[in-house]
Design a protein around this motif. Structure first.
Motif, PDB file in Angstrom:
ATOM      1  N   VAL A   1       0.867  -1.174   0.000  1.00 34.69           N
ATOM      2  CA  VAL A   1       0.000   0.000   0.000  1.00 34.69           C
ATOM      3  C   VAL A   1       0.902   1.222   0.000  1.00 34.69           C
ATOM      4  CG1 VAL A   1      -1.775   1.282   1.259  1.00 34.69           C
ATOM      5  CG2 VAL A   1      -1.830  -1.218   1.247  1.00 34.69           C
ATOM      6  N   ASP A   2       0.654   2.140  -0.940  1.00 33.73           N
ATOM      7  CA  ASP A   2       1.618   3.205  -1.201  1.00 33.73           C
ATOM      8  C   ASP A   2       0.972   4.589  -1.065  1.00 33.73           C
ATOM      9  OD1 ASP A   2       3.722   4.750  -2.023  1.00 33.73           O
ATOM     10  OD2 ASP A   2       3.977   3.786  -3.976  1.00 33.73           O
ATOM     11  N   ASN A   3       1.102   5.184   0.133  1.00 28.21           N
ATOM     12  CA  ASN A   3       0.670   6.569   0.368  1.00 28.21           C
ATOM     13  C   ASN A   3      -0.780   6.788  -0.073  1.00 28.21           C
ATOM     14  OD1 ASN A   3       1.347   9.144   1.386  1.00 28.21           O
ATOM     15  ND2 ASN A   3       1.583   9.945  -0.685  1.00 28.21           N
ATOM     16  N   LEU A   4      -1.652   5.962   0.420  1.00 25.11           N
ATOM     17  CA  LEU A   4      -3.045   5.908  -0.023  1.00 25.11           C
ATOM     18  C   LEU A   4      -3.916   6.850   0.801  1.00 25.11           C
ATOM     19  CD1 LEU A   4      -4.580   4.224  -2.131  1.00 25.11           C
ATOM     20  CD2 LEU A   4      -4.999   2.528  -0.347  1.00 25.11           C
ATOM     21  N   THR A   5      -4.720   7.664   0.111  1.00 21.76           N
ATOM     22  CA  THR A   5      -5.655   8.564   0.781  1.00 21.76           C
ATOM     23  C   THR A   5      -7.015   8.509   0.088  1.00 21.76           C
ATOM     24  OG1 THR A   5      -3.914  10.105   1.517  1.00 21.76           O
ATOM     25  CG2 THR A   5      -6.165  10.957   1.392  1.00 21.76           C
ATOM     26  N   PHE A   6      -8.057   8.177   0.827  1.00 22.23           N
ATOM     27  CA  PHE A   6      -9.431   8.230   0.317  1.00 22.23           C
ATOM     28  C   PHE A   6     -10.387   8.120   1.505  1.00 22.23           C
ATOM     29  CE2 PHE A   6      -8.480   3.677   0.363  1.00 22.23           C
ATOM     30  CZ  PHE A   6      -9.634   3.121   0.903  1.00 22.23           C
ATOM     31  N   SER A   7     -11.654   8.425   1.273  1.00 17.79           N
ATOM     32  CA  SER A   7     -12.684   8.299   2.297  1.00 17.79           C
ATOM     33  C   SER A   7     -13.876   7.539   1.740  1.00 17.79           C
ATOM     34  CB  SER A   7     -13.151   9.680   2.784  1.00 17.79           C
ATOM     35  OG  SER A   7     -12.125  10.338   3.502  1.00 17.79           O
TER      36      SER A   7
ATOM     37  N   GLY B   1     -24.231   6.341   3.289  1.00 15.21           N
ATOM     38  CA  GLY B   1     -25.328   6.571   2.364  1.00 15.21           C
ATOM     39  C   GLY B   1     -25.090   6.150   0.938  1.00 15.21           C
ATOM     40  N   ARG B   2     -23.996   5.454   0.688  1.00 14.24           N
ATOM     41  CA  ARG B   2     -23.721   4.966  -0.661  1.00 14.24           C
ATOM     42  C   ARG B   2     -22.896   3.697  -0.572  1.00 14.24           C
ATOM     43  NH1 ARG B   2     -19.605   9.954  -2.193  1.00 14.24           N
ATOM     44  NH2 ARG B   2     -17.696   9.082  -1.273  1.00 14.24           N
ATOM     45  N   VAL B   3     -22.953   2.898  -1.628  1.00 17.69           N
ATOM     46  CA  VAL B   3     -22.120   1.699  -1.713  1.00 17.69           C
ATOM     47  C   VAL B   3     -20.865   2.060  -2.492  1.00 17.69           C
ATOM     48  CG1 VAL B   3     -21.967  -0.697  -2.448  1.00 17.69           C
ATOM     49  CG2 VAL B   3     -24.178   0.227  -1.715  1.00 17.69           C
ATOM     50  N   THR B   4     -19.727   1.899  -1.860  1.00 17.86           N
ATOM     51  CA  THR B   4     -18.444   2.185  -2.518  1.00 17.86           C
ATOM     52  C   THR B   4     -17.816   0.884  -2.976  1.00 17.86           C
ATOM     53  OG1 THR B   4     -18.065   4.180  -1.197  1.00 17.86           O
ATOM     54  CG2 THR B   4     -16.137   3.157  -2.228  1.00 17.86           C
ATOM     55  N   GLY B   5     -17.630   0.751  -4.286  1.00 17.37           N
ATOM     56  CA  GLY B   5     -16.948  -0.410  -4.840  1.00 17.37           C
ATOM     57  C   GLY B   5     -15.447  -0.224  -4.744  1.00 17.37           C
ATOM     58  N   PHE B   6     -14.758  -1.226  -4.205  1.00 14.13           N
ATOM     59  CA  PHE B   6     -13.313  -1.162  -3.977  1.00 14.13           C
ATOM     60  C   PHE B   6     -12.669  -2.119  -4.976  1.00 14.13           C
ATOM     61  CE2 PHE B   6      -9.821  -1.633  -0.521  1.00 14.13           C
ATOM     62  CZ  PHE B   6      -9.177  -0.495  -0.996  1.00 14.13           C
ATOM     63  N   LEU B   7     -12.055  -1.563  -6.019  1.00 10.86           N
ATOM     64  CA  LEU B   7     -11.602  -2.358  -7.152  1.00 10.86           C
ATOM     65  C   LEU B   7     -10.094  -2.253  -7.339  1.00 10.86           C
ATOM     66  CD1 LEU B   7     -14.347  -1.322  -9.763  1.00 10.86           C
ATOM     67  CD2 LEU B   7     -14.437  -3.156  -8.058  1.00 10.86           C
ATOM     68  N   GLY B   8      -9.549  -3.251  -8.040  1.00  8.84           N
ATOM     69  CA  GLY B   8      -8.134  -3.251  -8.375  1.00  8.84           C
ATOM     70  C   GLY B   8      -7.701  -4.643  -8.770  1.00  8.84           C
ATOM     71  N   PRO B   9      -6.644  -4.758  -9.573  1.00 14.03           N
ATOM     72  CA  PRO B   9      -6.140  -6.075  -9.976  1.00 14.03           C
ATOM     73  C   PRO B   9      -5.631  -6.866  -8.774  1.00 14.03           C
ATOM     74  CG  PRO B   9      -5.171  -4.298 -11.302  1.00 14.03           C
ATOM     75  CD  PRO B   9      -5.868  -3.654 -10.143  1.00 14.03           C
TER      76      PRO B   9
ATOM     77  N   HIS C   1     -20.246   4.595  -5.972  1.00 13.85           N
ATOM     78  CA  HIS C   1     -18.959   5.284  -5.964  1.00 13.85           C
ATOM     79  C   HIS C   1     -17.867   4.233  -6.122  1.00 13.85           C
ATOM     80  CE1 HIS C   1     -16.792   9.049  -4.916  1.00 13.85           C
ATOM     81  NE2 HIS C   1     -15.822   8.223  -4.548  1.00 13.85           N
ATOM     82  N   LEU C   2     -16.741   4.630  -6.700  1.00 11.97           N
ATOM     83  CA  LEU C   2     -15.641   3.693  -6.917  1.00 11.97           C
ATOM     84  C   LEU C   2     -14.345   4.223  -6.327  1.00 11.97           C
ATOM     85  CD1 LEU C   2     -16.228   2.785 -10.685  1.00 11.97           C
ATOM     86  CD2 LEU C   2     -16.893   1.431  -8.692  1.00 11.97           C
ATOM     87  N   VAL C   3     -13.610   3.319  -5.680  1.00 15.08           N
ATOM     88  CA  VAL C   3     -12.221   3.572  -5.290  1.00 15.08           C
ATOM     89  C   VAL C   3     -11.409   2.466  -5.962  1.00 15.08           C
ATOM     90  CG1 VAL C   3     -10.547   3.596  -3.405  1.00 15.08           C
ATOM     91  CG2 VAL C   3     -12.783   4.695  -3.112  1.00 15.08           C
ATOM     92  N   ILE C   4     -10.482   2.846  -6.828  1.00 12.53           N
ATOM     93  CA  ILE C   4      -9.735   1.868  -7.623  1.00 12.53           C
ATOM     94  C   ILE C   4      -8.253   1.998  -7.325  1.00 12.53           C
ATOM     95  CG2 ILE C   4      -9.258   0.995  -9.943  1.00 12.53           C
ATOM     96  CD1 ILE C   4     -11.864   2.259 -10.863  1.00 12.53           C
TER      97      ILE C   4
ATOM     98  N   LEU D   1      -3.608   4.858  -5.395  1.00  5.23           N
ATOM     99  CA  LEU D   1      -4.954   5.258  -5.785  1.00  5.23           C
ATOM    100  C   LEU D   1      -4.968   5.654  -7.255  1.00  5.23           C
ATOM    101  CD1 LEU D   1      -7.839   5.824  -4.651  1.00  5.23           C
ATOM    102  CD2 LEU D   1      -7.098   8.210  -4.404  1.00  5.23           C
ATOM    103  N   LEU D   2      -5.830   4.995  -8.040  1.00  4.41           N
ATOM    104  CA  LEU D   2      -5.987   5.332  -9.453  1.00  4.41           C
ATOM    105  C   LEU D   2      -7.236   6.160  -9.709  1.00  4.41           C
ATOM    106  CD1 LEU D   2      -5.077   1.943 -11.201  1.00  4.41           C
ATOM    107  CD2 LEU D   2      -3.569   3.855 -10.649  1.00  4.41           C
TER     108      LEU D   2
END
Length: 310
Positions: free
Chosen positions: A19-25, A29-37, A198-201, A207-208
């Motif tokens: 994990v490399d210097n990752l920032t997100f929230s 009230g929403r479903v956040t999809g957490f994606l990545g290879p 919402h997506l966090v990839i 973070l992409l």
């Protein structure tokens, strides 16, 4: 507000930075999809949020608190990371009862989540007799046990039959409607597109993308309209005159790159051309995701290394 906040999070295993210097929230009230290879750092990040691993740097908090400092964790956070973790010799009911007792929850709640997860008839069966899908349902039941404000699920559809997939999809959407914070890791793009707002990839621990689903799709594809008419020749001539480059397919439909359906419909209406079918097209989540992560995939076959938009 109960959110998951990751700030400059880093995790190294020896010389490998997972994990490399990752920032997100992740907001309520929403479903956040957490994606990545594979190897992108999704599972490691979820473990860091839950205090199962210690970060090399940065922070991961839930509602402003570190998970380890939450006094009633099961009532605040429900998580499924590994459906195989339950002891096979226990019955489903006893597994949930042990969790309930340790968190000050009553037996009635155990019965409620067994029924909600579709396991009401097999509560006395030993977990070792369960299929992968049944174990997955049990893990989800455990995550729901404390009626938590935050729900984190890693590949929740894994092993589920079609009815189960519909159930978990509707469950996640309902939890979000109730104002809960829902983070879901998945490799199933078609399924993710059916429930995520919402997506966090991630890619290689970084973070992409962090944006609403529709914005992500719009950002990865040009507008494209498809139209079918009874007067193909006149429609083609009009569109060419307007500066478009329509291409007719074998099925008779015209594809107009760089145009939206509303534009083409307005032109057809002005010219008095009957339209039988008119739709907007854009990249699917799978196409947009593969395009974004093409250079961030650690394990890729030769044919998928540089995906092309369909």
């Amino acid at each position: 507000m109960t959110s998951i906040d990751v700030h400059e999070l880093t995790k190294e295993f020896g010389s490998t930075r997972a994990v490399d210097n990752l920032t997100f929230s992740v907001r309520p009230g929403r479903v956040t999809g957490f994606l990545g290879p594979n190897g992108a750092g999704k599972s490691t990040t979820m473990r860091l949020v839950l205090g199962l691993d210690r970060p090399t740097g940065g922070t991961a908090t839930i509602g402003g608190q570190f998970y380890a400092t939450i006094g009633d964790p099961l009532r605040r956070v429900g998580a499924l990371l590994d459906a195989q973790a339950a002891h096979g010799a226990r019955t489903a009911r006893n597994h949930l009862l042990a969790l309930a007792v340790s968190n000050g929850l009553g037996a009635r709640r155990v019965e409620e989540v067994l029924v909600e997860a579709g396991l009401g008839e097999v509560g006395e069966a030993r977990i070792k007799t369960f299929s992968l899908g049944m174990r997955q349902r049990l893990g989800i039941a455990a995550a729901l046990l404390g009626d938590p404000e935050v729900v984190m699920l890693d590949e929740p559809s894994n092993g589920l039959d079609p009815e189960g997939i519909i159930w978990i999809r509707e469950l996640m959407k309902r939890l979000a409607r109730e104002g809960r914070t829902v983070l879901v890791s998945s490799h199933l793009m078609n399924e993710t597109s059916s429930f995520a707002d919402h997506l966090v990839i991630l890619g290689r621990g970084r973070l992409l993308a962090d944006l609403p689903m529709q914005e992500f799709l719009d950002s990865r594809s040009r507008p494209r309209a498809r139209v079918r008419t009874t007067d193909s020749t006149r429609l083609r001539d009009v569109l060419i005159r307007k500066g478009y480059d329509p291409v007719q397919g074998e099925d008779g439909r015209w594809t107009i790159e760089g145009a939206k359906a509303g534009e083409i419909g307005a032109i057809a209406a002005t010219e008095g051309i009957a339209v039988l079918e008119l739709t907007d097209e854009q990249a699917t989540l799978e196409q947009a995701y593969l395009d974004l992560t093409a250079d961030a995939t650690e394990f890729a076959s030769a044919s998928s290394a540089h995906p092309q938009e369909a």
